[in-house]
Design an enzyme around this catalytic site. Structure first.
Site, PDB file in Angstrom:
ATOM      1  N   LYS A 110       0.831  -1.217   0.000  1.00 21.98           N
ATOM      2  CA  LYS A 110       0.000   0.000   0.000  1.00 21.98           C
ATOM      3  C   LYS A 110       0.862   1.262   0.000  1.00 21.98           C
ATOM      4  CE  LYS A 110      -1.952  -0.979   3.943  1.00 21.98           C
ATOM      5  NZ  LYS A 110      -1.266  -2.255   4.257  1.00 21.98           N
ATOM      6  N   ARG A 130      -9.222   1.291   8.980  1.00 18.81           N
ATOM      7  CA  ARG A 130      -8.736  -0.057   9.231  1.00 18.81           C
ATOM      8  C   ARG A 130      -9.748  -0.890  10.013  1.00 18.81           C
ATOM      9  NH1 ARG A 130      -2.886   0.615   8.997  1.00 18.81           N
ATOM     10  NH2 ARG A 130      -1.789  -1.329   9.299  1.00 18.81           N
ATOM     11  N   ARG A 156      11.553  -5.937   4.581  1.00 13.98           N
ATOM     12  CA  ARG A 156      11.264  -4.498   4.483  1.00 13.98           C
ATOM     13  C   ARG A 156      12.300  -3.685   5.268  1.00 13.98           C
ATOM     14  NH1 ARG A 156       5.377  -2.001   5.401  1.00 13.98           N
ATOM     15  NH2 ARG A 156       5.399  -3.128   7.390  1.00 13.98           N
ATOM     16  N   ARG A 213      11.753  -2.044  10.888  1.00 13.16           N
ATOM     17  CA  ARG A 213      10.744  -1.660  11.872  1.00 13.16           C
ATOM     18  C   ARG A 213      10.594  -2.747  12.928  1.00 13.16           C
ATOM     19  NH1 ARG A 213       5.606   0.233   8.436  1.00 13.16           N
ATOM     20  NH2 ARG A 213       4.584  -0.898  10.127  1.00 13.16           N
ATOM     21  N   ARG A 267      -0.290  -9.154  13.384  1.00 13.92           N
ATOM     22  CA  ARG A 267      -0.866  -8.098  12.546  1.00 13.92           C
ATOM     23  C   ARG A 267      -1.736  -8.697  11.451  1.00 13.92           C
ATOM     24  NH1 ARG A 267       4.258  -4.946  10.853  1.00 13.92           N
ATOM     25  NH2 ARG A 267       2.821  -3.534   9.810  1.00 13.92           N
TER      26      ARG A 267
HETATM   27  P1  ADP Z   1       2.259  -1.788   3.249  1.00 14.64           P
HETATM   28  O1  ADP Z   1       2.287  -0.291   3.206  1.00 14.64           O
HETATM   29  O2  ADP Z   1       1.039  -2.368   2.614  1.00 14.64           O
HETATM   30  O3  ADP Z   1       2.512  -2.334   4.610  1.00 14.64           O
HETATM   31  P2  ADP Z   1       4.833  -1.635   1.858  1.00 14.64           P
HETATM   32  O4  ADP Z   1       4.558  -0.718   0.716  1.00 14.64           O
HETATM   33  O5  ADP Z   1       5.608  -1.112   2.999  1.00 14.64           O
HETATM   34  O6  ADP Z   1       3.458  -2.320   2.338  1.00 14.64           O
HETATM   35  O7  ADP Z   1       5.556  -2.924   1.256  1.00 14.64           O
HETATM   36  C1  ADP Z   1       5.961  -4.017   2.098  1.00 14.64           C
HETATM   37  C2  ADP Z   1       7.323  -4.542   1.634  1.00 14.64           C
HETATM   38  O8  ADP Z   1       7.180  -5.173   0.344  1.00 14.64           O
HETATM   39  C3  ADP Z   1       8.373  -3.466   1.447  1.00 14.64           C
HETATM   40  O9  ADP Z   1       9.620  -4.002   1.786  1.00 14.64           O
HETATM   41  C4  ADP Z   1       8.298  -3.127  -0.035  1.00 14.64           C
HETATM   42  O10 ADP Z   1       9.548  -2.636  -0.514  1.00 14.64           O
HETATM   43  C5  ADP Z   1       7.961  -4.488  -0.652  1.00 14.64           C
HETATM   44  N1  ADP Z   1       7.103  -4.401  -1.844  1.00 14.64           N
HETATM   45  C6  ADP Z   1       6.137  -3.492  -2.133  1.00 14.64           C
HETATM   46  N2  ADP Z   1       5.549  -3.760  -3.324  1.00 14.64           N
HETATM   47  C7  ADP Z   1       6.137  -4.889  -3.794  1.00 14.64           C
HETATM   48  C8  ADP Z   1       5.951  -5.694  -4.988  1.00 14.64           C
HETATM   49  N3  ADP Z   1       5.030  -5.395  -5.913  1.00 14.64           N
HETATM   50  N4  ADP Z   1       6.736  -6.793  -5.117  1.00 14.64           N
HETATM   51  C9  ADP Z   1       7.668  -7.110  -4.171  1.00 14.64           C
HETATM   52  N5  ADP Z   1       7.877  -6.405  -3.045  1.00 14.64           N
HETATM   53  C10 ADP Z   1       7.135  -5.318  -2.846  1.00 14.64           C
HETATM   54  P1  ADP Z   2       1.618  -1.459   7.468  1.00 15.12           P
HETATM   55  O1  ADP Z   2       1.867  -0.408   6.392  1.00 15.12           O
HETATM   56  O2  ADP Z   2       2.712  -2.454   7.508  1.00 15.12           O
HETATM   57  O3  ADP Z   2       0.271  -2.075   7.370  1.00 15.12           O
HETATM   58  P2  ADP Z   2       1.245   0.805   9.149  1.00 15.12           P
HETATM   59  O4  ADP Z   2       2.454   1.643   9.041  1.00 15.12           O
HETATM   60  O5  ADP Z   2       0.065   1.180   8.320  1.00 15.12           O
HETATM   61  O6  ADP Z   2       1.676  -0.691   8.834  1.00 15.12           O
HETATM   62  O7  ADP Z   2       0.747   0.695  10.629  1.00 15.12           O
HETATM   63  C1  ADP Z   2       1.622   0.362  11.688  1.00 15.12           C
HETATM   64  C2  ADP Z   2       0.833   0.266  12.977  1.00 15.12           C
HETATM   65  O8  ADP Z   2       0.232   1.543  13.276  1.00 15.12           O
HETATM   66  C3  ADP Z   2      -0.342  -0.694  12.949  1.00 15.12           C
HETATM   67  O9  ADP Z   2       0.046  -2.030  13.235  1.00 15.12           O
HETATM   68  C4  ADP Z   2      -1.242  -0.102  14.041  1.00 15.12           C
HETATM   69  O10 ADP Z   2      -0.749  -0.419  15.329  1.00 15.12           O
HETATM   70  C5  ADP Z   2      -1.066   1.385  13.838  1.00 15.12           C
HETATM   71  N1  ADP Z   2      -2.064   1.944  12.915  1.00 15.12           N
HETATM   72  C6  ADP Z   2      -1.835   2.513  11.702  1.00 15.12           C
HETATM   73  N2  ADP Z   2      -2.981   2.929  11.127  1.00 15.12           N
HETATM   74  C7  ADP Z   2      -3.983   2.622  12.007  1.00 15.12           C
HETATM   75  C8  ADP Z   2      -5.402   2.786  12.009  1.00 15.12           C
HETATM   76  N3  ADP Z   2      -6.059   3.348  10.964  1.00 15.12           N
HETATM   77  N4  ADP Z   2      -6.081   2.347  13.087  1.00 15.12           N
HETATM   78  C9  ADP Z   2      -5.461   1.783  14.125  1.00 15.12           C
HETATM   79  N5  ADP Z   2      -4.142   1.586  14.189  1.00 15.12           N
HETATM   80  C10 ADP Z   2      -3.391   2.002  13.150  1.00 15.12           C
END
Ligand code: ADP
Ligand code: ADP
Ligand code: ZN
Length: 214
Positions: free
Chosen positions: A13, A88, A127, A160, A171
């Site tokens: 995302k 979420r 990541r 992280r 998660r």
């Molecule tokens: P989210 O915001 O949904 O948690 P991230 O954008 O941080 O996800 O992506 C999670 C991990 O996967 C990161 O290390 C990112 O560089 C990698 N990633 C994102 N998109 C792709 C893809 N299309 N193929 C492989 N790895 C990806």
């Molecule tokens: P990812 O991109 O890997 O899904 P985020 O960076 O979006 O992780 O979120 C990290 C953490 O921040 C979540 O596990 C949660 O604890 C908190 N968080 C983020 N967005 C929300 C939300 N909309 N509601 C509740 N908790 C949140």
């Protein structure tokens, strides 16, 4: 252009939201980034959010919803925005729909980045994030030009704390229990657009752009 990004933690995302924000010159609003910035600055909100984040649990809705509504009221959001990580939970989505309705607005598009659980742990364990500018990398799939160093600002990349496998499994469970129901919610609203998130980063981006240009 008001866009919501849906998808499991690690689905990509944030990676896609960054690129969409750049292409369409709209802000990328990540609640995770906002909580992490508060944590770093040692604010009250940051202290409260930390316990939940470390455990892989969601920060309570009361601490999350107002923050987003305040953020989208700012000037830079007048042409739209892309929300990453919010809503979420169903209560967050209902709250947000109502807050938008008060302004005579609604979400245009909810993009669901679909990635099966099997791929998620891999994505999260590789990541790496920039603590200064928030850029995200993957040690195998999307490596920085120089190992361990941010391409954009030169800072040392970090892993992280909540990307440890044990927390990731937590998660994922939280995602299935509390966030996945949003797929149906936005389907009913008529704005859900799924994309195959297992493709290469560039191909996922192309698919999303096609949806947005429709
Ligand atoms: P989210 O915001 O949904 O948690 P991230 O954008 O941080 O996800 O992506 C999670 C991990 O996967 C990161 O290390 C990112 O560089 C990698 N990633 C994102 N998109 C792709 C893809 N299309 N193929 C492989 N790895 C990806
Ligand atoms: P990812 O991109 O890997 O899904 P985020 O960076 O979006 O992780 O979120 C990290 C953490 O921040 C979540 O596990 C949660 O604890 C908190 N968080 C983020 N967005 C929300 C939300 N909309 N509601 C509740 N908790 C949140
Ligand atoms: Zn950086």
């Amino acid at each position: 252009m008001k866009i919501v990004m849906l998808g499991a933690p690690g689905a990509g995302k944030g990676t896609q939201a960054d690129r969409i924000a750049e292409k369409y010159a709209i802000p990328h609003i990540s609640t995770g980034d906002i909580f992490r910035a508060n944590l770093k600055q040692g604010t009250e909100l940051g202290k409260k959010a930390k316990t939940y984040m470390d455990a892989g649990q969601l920060v309570p809705d009361e601490l999350t919803c107002d923050l987003v509504v305040d953020r989208i009221a700012q000037d830079d959001c007048s042409r739209g925005y892309i929300l990453d990580g919010f809503p979420r939970t169903i209560p967050q989505a209902e709250f947000f729909t109502a807050a938008l309705a008060e302004r005579g607005e609604k979400i245009d598009c909810a993009i669901d980045v679909e990635v099966p659980d099997e791929n998620i742990v891999n994505r999260m364990s590789g990541r790496r994030a920039c603590p200064d500018c928030g850029a995200t990398y993957h040690i195998v799939y999307i490596p920085p030009k120089k190992e361990g160093i941010c391409d954009h600002c030169g800072a040392a990349l970090i892993r992280r704390a909540d990307d440890e496998p044990e927390t990731v499994l937590n998660r994922l469970k939280v995602y299935h229990d509390q966030t996945q129901p949003l797929i149906d919610y936005y389907k009913k609203e008529g704005v859900l657009r799924p994309v195959d998130g297992t493709k290469d980063m560039d191909d996922v981006f192309t698919d999303i752009v096609k949806i947005l240009e429709d």
